[in-house]
Motif scaffolding. Structure first.
Motif, PDB file in Angstrom:
ATOM      1  N   HIS A   6      37.018  72.713  37.818  1.00  0.00           N
ATOM      2  CA  HIS A   6      36.588  74.110  37.792  1.00  0.00           C
ATOM      3  C   HIS A   6      35.073  74.256  37.922  1.00  0.00           C
ATOM      4  N   ASN A   7      34.332  73.545  37.059  1.00  0.00           N
ATOM      5  CA  ASN A   7      32.889  73.773  37.011  1.00  0.00           C
ATOM      6  C   ASN A   7      32.151  73.146  38.174  1.00  0.00           C
ATOM      7  N   GLN A   8      32.508  71.890  38.544  1.00  0.00           N
ATOM      8  CA  GLN A   8      31.751  71.170  39.558  1.00  0.00           C
ATOM      9  C   GLN A   8      32.305  71.364  40.963  1.00  0.00           C
ATOM     10  N   VAL A   9      33.607  71.403  41.104  1.00  0.00           N
ATOM     11  CA  VAL A   9      34.203  71.488  42.441  1.00  0.00           C
ATOM     12  C   VAL A   9      34.467  72.919  42.855  1.00  0.00           C
ATOM     13  N   LEU A  10      35.065  73.697  41.969  1.00  0.00           N
ATOM     14  CA  LEU A  10      35.493  75.038  42.351  1.00  0.00           C
ATOM     15  C   LEU A  10      34.447  76.100  42.053  1.00  0.00           C
ATOM     16  N   GLY A  11      33.521  75.797  41.147  1.00  0.00           N
ATOM     17  CA  GLY A  11      32.433  76.729  40.889  1.00  0.00           C
ATOM     18  C   GLY A  11      32.814  77.921  40.041  1.00  0.00           C
ATOM     19  N   VAL A  12      33.913  77.813  39.300  1.00  0.00           N
ATOM     20  CA  VAL A  12      34.316  78.892  38.412  1.00  0.00           C
ATOM     21  C   VAL A  12      34.662  78.280  37.064  1.00  0.00           C
ATOM     22  N   PRO A  13      34.465  79.010  35.966  1.00  0.00           N
ATOM     23  CA  PRO A  13      34.801  78.473  34.648  1.00  0.00           C
ATOM     24  C   PRO A  13      36.298  78.311  34.505  1.00  0.00           C
ATOM     25  N   PRO A  14      36.757  77.347  33.681  1.00  0.00           N
ATOM     26  CA  PRO A  14      38.184  77.096  33.566  1.00  0.00           C
ATOM     27  C   PRO A  14      38.961  78.221  32.924  1.00  0.00           C
ATOM     28  N   THR A  15      38.283  79.196  32.291  1.00  0.00           N
ATOM     29  CA  THR A  15      38.982  80.296  31.655  1.00  0.00           C
ATOM     30  C   THR A  15      39.137  81.500  32.559  1.00  0.00           C
ATOM     31  N   LEU A  16      38.630  81.373  33.809  1.00  0.00           N
ATOM     32  CA  LEU A  16      38.704  82.505  34.715  1.00  0.00           C
ATOM     33  C   LEU A  16      40.157  82.808  35.049  1.00  0.00           C
ATOM     34  N   SER A  17      40.560  84.044  34.971  1.00  0.00           N
ATOM     35  CA  SER A  17      41.938  84.421  35.259  1.00  0.00           C
ATOM     36  C   SER A  17      42.232  84.249  36.730  1.00  0.00           C
ATOM     37  N   ALA A  18      43.432  83.806  37.035  1.00  0.00           N
ATOM     38  CA  ALA A  18      43.832  83.621  38.428  1.00  0.00           C
ATOM     39  C   ALA A  18      43.979  84.964  39.097  1.00  0.00           C
ATOM     40  N   ARG A  19      43.460  85.074  40.338  1.00  0.00           N
ATOM     41  CA  ARG A  19      43.578  86.322  41.085  1.00  0.00           C
ATOM     42  C   ARG A  19      44.858  86.355  41.902  1.00  0.00           C
ATOM     43  N   SER A  20      45.503  85.194  42.022  1.00  0.00           N
ATOM     44  CA  SER A  20      46.758  85.161  42.762  1.00  0.00           C
ATOM     45  C   SER A  20      47.899  85.496  41.821  1.00  0.00           C
ATOM     46  N   GLU A  21      49.100  85.418  42.321  1.00  0.00           N
ATOM     47  CA  GLU A  21      50.290  85.738  41.547  1.00  0.00           C
ATOM     48  C   GLU A  21      50.381  84.832  40.339  1.00  0.00           C
ATOM     49  N   ALA A  22      50.577  85.400  39.173  1.00  0.00           N
ATOM     50  CA  ALA A  22      50.598  84.631  37.942  1.00  0.00           C
ATOM     51  C   ALA A  22      51.814  83.713  37.910  1.00  0.00           C
ATOM     52  N   LEU A 210      39.480  77.330  49.472  1.00  0.00           N
ATOM     53  CA  LEU A 210      40.914  77.196  49.208  1.00  0.00           C
ATOM     54  C   LEU A 210      41.272  77.801  47.853  1.00  0.00           C
ATOM     55  N   TRP A 211      40.416  77.570  46.860  1.00  0.00           N
ATOM     56  CA  TRP A 211      40.698  78.116  45.531  1.00  0.00           C
ATOM     57  C   TRP A 211      40.712  79.644  45.563  1.00  0.00           C
ATOM     58  N   SER A 212      39.819  80.220  46.330  1.00  0.00           N
ATOM     59  CA  SER A 212      39.750  81.684  46.396  1.00  0.00           C
ATOM     60  C   SER A 212      40.990  82.287  47.064  1.00  0.00           C
ATOM     61  N   LEU A 213      41.693  81.489  47.873  1.00  0.00           N
ATOM     62  CA  LEU A 213      42.909  81.995  48.519  1.00  0.00           C
ATOM     63  C   LEU A 213      44.072  82.117  47.546  1.00  0.00           C
ATOM     64  N   GLY A 214      44.000  81.390  46.432  1.00  0.00           N
ATOM     65  CA  GLY A 214      45.038  81.483  45.422  1.00  0.00           C
ATOM     66  C   GLY A 214      46.336  80.801  45.829  1.00  0.00           C
ATOM     67  N   GLY A 215      47.346  80.938  44.971  1.00  0.00           N
ATOM     68  CA  GLY A 215      48.663  80.402  45.262  1.00  0.00           C
ATOM     69  C   GLY A 215      48.657  78.899  45.480  1.00  0.00           C
ATOM     70  N   PRO A 216      49.440  78.422  46.426  1.00  0.00           N
ATOM     71  CA  PRO A 216      49.534  76.972  46.668  1.00  0.00           C
ATOM     72  C   PRO A 216      48.239  76.336  47.132  1.00  0.00           C
ATOM     73  N   TRP A 217      47.317  77.135  47.669  1.00  0.00           N
ATOM     74  CA  TRP A 217      46.063  76.562  48.157  1.00  0.00           C
ATOM     75  C   TRP A 217      45.197  76.046  47.023  1.00  0.00           C
ATOM     76  N   ARG A 218      45.446  76.509  45.807  1.00  0.00           N
ATOM     77  CA  ARG A 218      44.715  75.954  44.670  1.00  0.00           C
ATOM     78  C   ARG A 218      45.166  74.520  44.393  1.00  0.00           C
ATOM     79  N   ALA A 222      42.681  71.329  44.410  1.00  0.00           N
ATOM     80  CA  ALA A 222      42.651  70.327  43.345  1.00  0.00           C
ATOM     81  C   ALA A 222      42.803  68.926  43.907  1.00  0.00           C
ATOM     82  N   ALA A 223      43.679  68.764  44.907  1.00  0.00           N
ATOM     83  CA  ALA A 223      43.889  67.446  45.509  1.00  0.00           C
ATOM     84  C   ALA A 223      42.620  66.956  46.211  1.00  0.00           C
ATOM     85  N   VAL A 224      41.970  67.827  46.962  1.00  0.00           N
ATOM     86  CA  VAL A 224      40.748  67.438  47.667  1.00  0.00           C
ATOM     87  C   VAL A 224      39.631  67.138  46.671  1.00  0.00           C
ATOM     88  N   GLY A 225      39.466  68.004  45.675  1.00  0.00           N
ATOM     89  CA  GLY A 225      38.407  67.811  44.696  1.00  0.00           C
ATOM     90  C   GLY A 225      38.580  66.530  43.898  1.00  0.00           C
TER      91      GLY A 225
END
Length: 248
Positions: A6-22, A210-218, A222-225
């Motif tokens: 989250h912090n180093q690869v995706l650039g968002v804190p781990p507590t950030l709520s998902a914008r894609s379908e829960a 990819l993370w910003s696209l949500g869903g399976p792209w997250r 994660a795999a790339v990171g």
């Protein structure tokens, strides 16, 4: 690993709520629901380093045949699991493809690096086709893992290190660590180091996208990171403790 992604690869804190379908509820302690599948994907990327590599080296046929019960378990979860457990089953289907490709290469073609990517990509048409249906998580994980593999191989080839691959693997156990350490030292030269920094930067940008696209792209992010993190760990081991490397 979760905080790194989250912090180093995706650039968002781990507590950030998902914008894609829960994701459906999954009572797994303190792990946020939206992080379950990306975290599972990150853990699965590390499996080849700590489990598959030594197993294939000692018993390639057994490791390859393990694909059958692994796939059976994945399909069982996908068919009979509830909520996120079913999604984890789909994710394991994609991991099964990566596992089989890795076993085939490292078991029988490990001295031929030019064969690495083609063998690992044997299920590419299935993964792409699966993105449009119920297997999109499997396809996303497989494609993310394959992209990480392609990036690593591409940088090695561009840096002129690919010829050292069969030499290290074919060397006696007393000499292989020194050859591996020498190859790692070549990475620290200006041109290879700049190339690695550029490739890592581009992959980090891709991970964020990819993370910003949500869903399976997250899952793919994660795999790339995690592949980047594993590559860094491997380089550090090759420099400081080459005899502990899973490559030898």
């Amino acid at each position: 690993m979760h905080n790194f992604l989250h912090n180093q690869v995706l650039g968002v804190p781990p507590t950030l709520s998902a914008r894609s379908e829960a994701l459906p509820d999954l009572r797994l302690g303190a792990v946020p629901h939206a992080a379950v599948l990306p975290l599972a994907a990150a853990l699965l990327v590390t499996v080849p380093v700590f489990l598959q590599a030594p197993w294939v080296r000692s018993a390639p046929m057994a490791a390859t045949l393990f694909t059958v019960p692994l796939m059976a378990f994945a399909l069982l979860l996908e068919r009979h699991g509830q909520g996120p457990w079913r999604q984890l089953g789909v994710l394991l289907v994609g991991f099964s493809g990566s596992w089989l490709g890795g076993c085939l290469f490292w078991g029988w073609f490990r001295l031929h690096p030019v064969m690495h990517l083609p063998i690992e990509a044997f299920a590419l048409p299935l993964a792409v086709a699966g993105l449009g249906g119920r297997w999109r998580l499997a396809g996303a994980f497989y494609l993310g893992s394959l992209l990480g593999t392609a990036s690593t191989d591409g940088v090695m080839a561009a840096a002129g290190l690919m010829d050292l691959w069969p030499r290290v693997l074919n060397a006696p156990l007393t000499q292989a660590p020194l050859l591996l350490q020498g190859a790692a030292l070549q990475v620290l030269q200006p041109w290879p180091l700049a190339l690695i920094a550029l490739a890592a930067g581009l992959l980090l940008v891709l991970c964020r996208r990819l993370w910003s696209l949500g869903g399976p792209w997250r899952v793919a992010a994660a795999a790339v990171g995690t592949t980047l993190a594993v590559d860094g760990l491997f380089l550090g081991a090759a420099l400081l403790a080459p005899h502990l490397s899973g490559l030898i």
